[in-house]
Design a protein around this motif. Sequence first.
Motif, PDB file in Angstrom:
ATOM      1  N   SER A 180       0.814  -1.220   0.000  1.00 26.18           N
ATOM      2  CA  SER A 180       0.000   0.000   0.000  1.00 26.18           C
ATOM      3  C   SER A 180       0.846   1.269   0.000  1.00 26.18           C
ATOM      4  N   GLY A 181       2.122   1.180   0.338  1.00 20.69           N
ATOM      5  CA  GLY A 181       3.016   2.331   0.343  1.00 20.69           C
ATOM      6  C   GLY A 181       3.738   2.570  -0.971  1.00 20.69           C
ATOM      7  N   LEU A 182       3.383   1.815  -1.995  1.00 16.92           N
ATOM      8  CA  LEU A 182       4.105   1.890  -3.261  1.00 16.92           C
ATOM      9  C   LEU A 182       4.102   3.286  -3.874  1.00 16.92           C
ATOM     10  N   ASP A 183       2.987   3.969  -3.852  1.00 20.93           N
ATOM     11  CA  ASP A 183       2.941   5.311  -4.446  1.00 20.93           C
ATOM     12  C   ASP A 183       3.695   6.335  -3.611  1.00 20.93           C
ATOM     13  N   ASP A 184       3.655   6.194  -2.292  1.00 22.92           N
ATOM     14  CA  ASP A 184       4.310   7.165  -1.415  1.00 22.92           C
ATOM     15  C   ASP A 184       5.823   6.995  -1.363  1.00 22.92           C
ATOM     16  N   ASP A 185       6.299   5.767  -1.312  1.00 26.15           N
ATOM     17  CA  ASP A 185       7.738   5.521  -1.178  1.00 26.15           C
ATOM     18  C   ASP A 185       8.102   4.185  -1.821  1.00 26.15           C
ATOM     19  N   PRO A 186       8.179   4.159  -3.153  1.00 25.06           N
ATOM     20  CA  PRO A 186       8.400   2.879  -3.844  1.00 25.06           C
ATOM     21  C   PRO A 186       9.695   2.180  -3.466  1.00 25.06           C
ATOM     22  N   PHE A 187      10.744   2.912  -3.157  1.00 25.24           N
ATOM     23  CA  PHE A 187      12.008   2.274  -2.823  1.00 25.24           C
ATOM     24  C   PHE A 187      11.878   1.411  -1.565  1.00 25.24           C
ATOM     25  N   LEU A 188      11.161   1.909  -0.565  1.00 25.45           N
ATOM     26  CA  LEU A 188      11.013   1.133   0.664  1.00 25.45           C
ATOM     27  C   LEU A 188      10.114  -0.075   0.485  1.00 25.45           C
ATOM     28  N   VAL A 189       9.273  -0.072  -0.520  1.00 30.60           N
ATOM     29  CA  VAL A 189       8.436  -1.236  -0.825  1.00 30.60           C
ATOM     30  C   VAL A 189       9.230  -2.253  -1.651  1.00 30.60           C
ATOM     31  N   ASP A 190      10.143  -1.756  -2.455  1.00 28.66           N
ATOM     32  CA  ASP A 190      10.895  -2.588  -3.396  1.00 28.66           C
ATOM     33  C   ASP A 190      12.150  -3.169  -2.734  1.00 28.66           C
ATOM     34  N   ASP A 191      11.957  -4.227  -1.960  1.00 27.49           N
ATOM     35  CA  ASP A 191      13.103  -4.817  -1.267  1.00 27.49           C
ATOM     36  C   ASP A 191      14.137  -5.383  -2.226  1.00 27.49           C
ATOM     37  N   ARG A 192      13.719  -5.760  -3.423  1.00 31.13           N
ATOM     38  CA  ARG A 192      14.665  -6.282  -4.413  1.00 31.13           C
ATOM     39  C   ARG A 192      15.698  -5.208  -4.788  1.00 31.13           C
ATOM     40  N   HIS A 202       5.677  -2.872 -12.195  1.00 30.97           N
ATOM     41  CA  HIS A 202       6.493  -4.085 -12.127  1.00 30.97           C
ATOM     42  C   HIS A 202       6.625  -4.556 -10.670  1.00 30.97           C
ATOM     43  N   VAL A 203       6.924  -3.623  -9.772  1.00 23.26           N
ATOM     44  CA  VAL A 203       7.039  -3.964  -8.348  1.00 23.26           C
ATOM     45  C   VAL A 203       5.693  -4.478  -7.831  1.00 23.26           C
ATOM     46  N   HIS A 204       4.625  -3.805  -8.215  1.00 23.99           N
ATOM     47  CA  HIS A 204       3.292  -4.218  -7.773  1.00 23.99           C
ATOM     48  C   HIS A 204       2.979  -5.642  -8.224  1.00 23.99           C
ATOM     49  N   ARG A 206       5.079  -8.025  -9.071  1.00 28.07           N
ATOM     50  CA  ARG A 206       5.973  -8.978  -8.416  1.00 28.07           C
ATOM     51  C   ARG A 206       5.530  -9.273  -6.988  1.00 28.07           C
ATOM     52  N   LEU A 207       5.102  -8.252  -6.281  1.00 30.34           N
ATOM     53  CA  LEU A 207       4.730  -8.441  -4.885  1.00 30.34           C
ATOM     54  C   LEU A 207       3.295  -8.920  -4.679  1.00 30.34           C
ATOM     55  N   SER A 208       2.435  -8.646  -5.636  1.00 31.19           N
ATOM     56  CA  SER A 208       1.041  -9.017  -5.438  1.00 31.19           C
ATOM     57  C   SER A 208       0.704 -10.402  -5.995  1.00 31.19           C
ATOM     58  N   MET A 209       1.612 -10.991  -6.772  1.00 31.56           N
ATOM     59  CA  MET A 209       1.328 -12.303  -7.364  1.00 31.56           C
ATOM     60  C   MET A 209       2.404 -13.346  -7.075  1.00 31.56           C
ATOM     61  N   PRO A 210       2.950 -13.379  -5.864  1.00 27.11           N
ATOM     62  CA  PRO A 210       4.053 -14.323  -5.626  1.00 27.11           C
ATOM     63  C   PRO A 210       3.639 -15.783  -5.689  1.00 27.11           C
ATOM     64  N   THR A 211       2.392 -16.086  -5.409  1.00 27.59           N
ATOM     65  CA  THR A 211       1.980 -17.487  -5.424  1.00 27.59           C
ATOM     66  C   THR A 211       1.340 -17.891  -6.744  1.00 27.59           C
ATOM     67  N   ALA A 212       1.243 -16.957  -7.676  1.00 30.74           N
ATOM     68  CA  ALA A 212       0.633 -17.261  -8.971  1.00 30.74           C
ATOM     69  C   ALA A 212       1.683 -17.675 -10.010  1.00 30.74           C
ATOM     70  N   GLY A 213       2.915 -17.882  -9.541  1.00 32.96           N
ATOM     71  CA  GLY A 213       3.955 -18.321 -10.450  1.00 32.96           C
ATOM     72  C   GLY A 213       4.704 -17.180 -11.129  1.00 32.96           C
ATOM     73  N   TYR A 214       4.379 -15.953 -10.823  1.00 27.46           N
ATOM     74  CA  TYR A 214       5.080 -14.808 -11.403  1.00 27.46           C
ATOM     75  C   TYR A 214       6.454 -14.696 -10.759  1.00 27.46           C
ATOM     76  N   ASN A 215       7.489 -14.642 -11.571  1.00 26.68           N
ATOM     77  CA  ASN A 215       8.834 -14.650 -11.016  1.00 26.68           C
ATOM     78  C   ASN A 215       9.506 -13.282 -11.015  1.00 26.68           C
ATOM     79  N   GLY A 216       8.773 -12.243 -11.340  1.00 27.42           N
ATOM     80  CA  GLY A 216       9.323 -10.901 -11.240  1.00 27.42           C
ATOM     81  C   GLY A 216      10.056 -10.438 -12.459  1.00 27.42           C
TER      82      GLY A 216
END
Length: 134
Positions: free
Chosen positions: A16-28, A119-121, A123-133
Amino acid sequence: MNSVRVTAIACLMPLSGLDDDPFLVDDRSQHAMCARWAEARDYDLTCRLSVHQLRADHATLWQDVEAGLVDVFVVPNRRALENAIASADEFTARCTAAGVRLETADYDEPVYTSAMKSHVHRRLSMPTAGYNGC
């Protein structure tokens, strides 16, 4: 071999913080910054942690230190540390007491375009759907 062993700590903020601070959401990207820092010094990055407001005394942080497997903790920057660890100052003091260096990579953060945020969204919202980022 007398290699310096590094544990990278990234902040894991809610999506939910992606728009406010994408770097802190993007651990990769945070881990990539830490890896770049370690590589520039010819250090071995042996562990990557992604945490959010973890207690400074949490066993996850200290088990490898106690086993003699960590020489340095590296974080992308102070802001990431303050969001990853509940008390950055307490963690800093514990590192000093344990004889483990705490470093910040302090490289420039990426500038996030709408496409990068998407892209970050994904990757983080579909980890169990087989999306590998990719």
